[in-house]
Design an enzyme around this catalytic site. Structure first.
Site, mmCIF file in Angstrom:
data_model
loop_
_atom_site.group_PDB
_atom_site.id
_atom_site.type_symbol
_atom_site.label_atom_id
_atom_site.label_comp_id
_atom_site.label_asym_id
_atom_site.label_seq_id
_atom_site.Cartn_x
_atom_site.Cartn_y
_atom_site.Cartn_z
ATOM 1 N N THR A 3 0.881 -1.178 0.000
ATOM 2 C CA THR A 3 0.000 0.000 0.000
ATOM 3 C C THR A 3 0.909 1.216 0.000
ATOM 4 O OG1 THR A 3 0.011 0.121 2.391
ATOM 5 C CG2 THR A 3 -1.751 -1.185 1.399
ATOM 6 N N ALA A 20 3.341 -1.371 5.090
ATOM 7 C CA ALA A 20 2.636 -0.208 5.645
ATOM 8 C C ALA A 20 3.626 0.952 5.678
ATOM 9 C CB ALA A 20 2.135 -0.534 7.045
ATOM 10 N N VAL A 76 7.587 -2.586 7.291
ATOM 11 C CA VAL A 76 7.520 -1.124 7.353
ATOM 12 C C VAL A 76 8.118 -0.529 6.072
ATOM 13 C CG1 VAL A 76 8.125 0.938 8.660
ATOM 14 C CG2 VAL A 76 7.738 -1.222 9.866
ATOM 15 N N LYS A 77 7.310 0.277 5.409
ATOM 16 C CA LYS A 77 7.741 0.861 4.129
ATOM 17 C C LYS A 77 8.333 2.241 4.409
ATOM 18 C CE LYS A 77 5.788 0.811 -0.512
ATOM 19 N NZ LYS A 77 4.519 0.828 -1.254
ATOM 20 N N ILE A 78 9.569 2.423 3.977
ATOM 21 C CA ILE A 78 10.343 3.628 4.302
ATOM 22 C C ILE A 78 10.833 4.249 2.995
ATOM 23 C CG2 ILE A 78 12.441 4.458 5.467
ATOM 24 C CD1 ILE A 78 11.015 3.190 7.649
#
Ligand code: G3P
Length: 218
Positions: A27, A60, A86-88
């Protein structure tokens, strides 16, 4: 090769999961907004709903752009489920955040990758996934697939464990060429996955089989 679906739409995620070929979900803030999901509480609840559908790998994305903010958000996101990645974003503080999170055993997906150098940095920092956006490169007349090739070669040269997650995949040829190159993962809209089903000879062949069966049973 893993198939992720690139959407925050729960019906589409359910449909792809029901097909039995889905390995995860990606997402981003734009996809969440498209579904009308706003406000931190609703966003967290939506991630939880996604995690309840799929087996693993729910990316996310953090909204902060400073190191402390990203770490704080990441720690909140991983509380939702152990399926969260965790999307960074690929920025300086993002690289530092990936290094810290990976040292704590928290999985990360480094997003907004548009060059091999960025992918190398993300891998050095210990990202679990890198997301090169191939469609957006094609949009500006750069070869997105060539970038996937470069990153796969660089990671193979040094045995990096970071997985190449081809993103911004727009059509079936993107997906198939990513598979030929050896991209570890593709993420794409549902329609790209279901379009893989289609072949006119399958349709006409099946129609003939069924017609012949019906004749034989008269
Ligand atoms: O995974 C990244 C993706 O959401 C971007 O896709 O089609 O907006 O370039 P697109």
């Amino acid at each position: 090769m893993k198939f992720f679906i690139d959407t925050a739409n729960l019906d589409e995620i359910r449909e792809a999961y029901a097909l039995g070929v889905l390995d995860g979900v990606t997402t981003n803030p734009s996809l969440m907004a498209k579904e009308g999901i706003t406000g931190q509480k609703n966003i967290i609840a939506h991630y939880k709903a996604i995690c309840d559908i799929v087996d693993d790998n729910v990316s996310a994305e953090v909204i902060s752009t400073d190191y402390d903010g990203m770490i704080k958000e990441a720690m909140e996101l991983v509380k939702i489920s152990d399926k969260i990645v965790v999307k960074i974003p690929m920025i300086k503080d993002g690289v530092k955040a990936i290094k810290h999170l990976s040292s704590k055993g928290i999985r990360t997906n480094c997003t907004l990758i548009f060059s091999a150098g960025q992918a190398l940095l993300a891998a050095k920092a210990g990202a679990s996934y890198v997301s090169p956006f191939i469609g957006r490169l094609d949009d500006i007349s750069f070869d997105g697939l060539q970038l996937i090739e470069q990153i796969v070669e660089i990671y193979d040269n040094y045995g990096f464990e970071t997985e190449v997650l081809a993103a911004s995949v727009r059509h079936t040829m993107h997906l198939i060429q990513c598979a030929e190159i050896g991209s570890d993962v593709v993420t794409c809209p549902l329609k790209v996955i279901t379009a893989l089903l289609n072949h006119p000879l399958t349709d006409s062949g099946l129609a003939t089989f069924l017609a012949d069966h019906a004749k034989g049973n008269k």
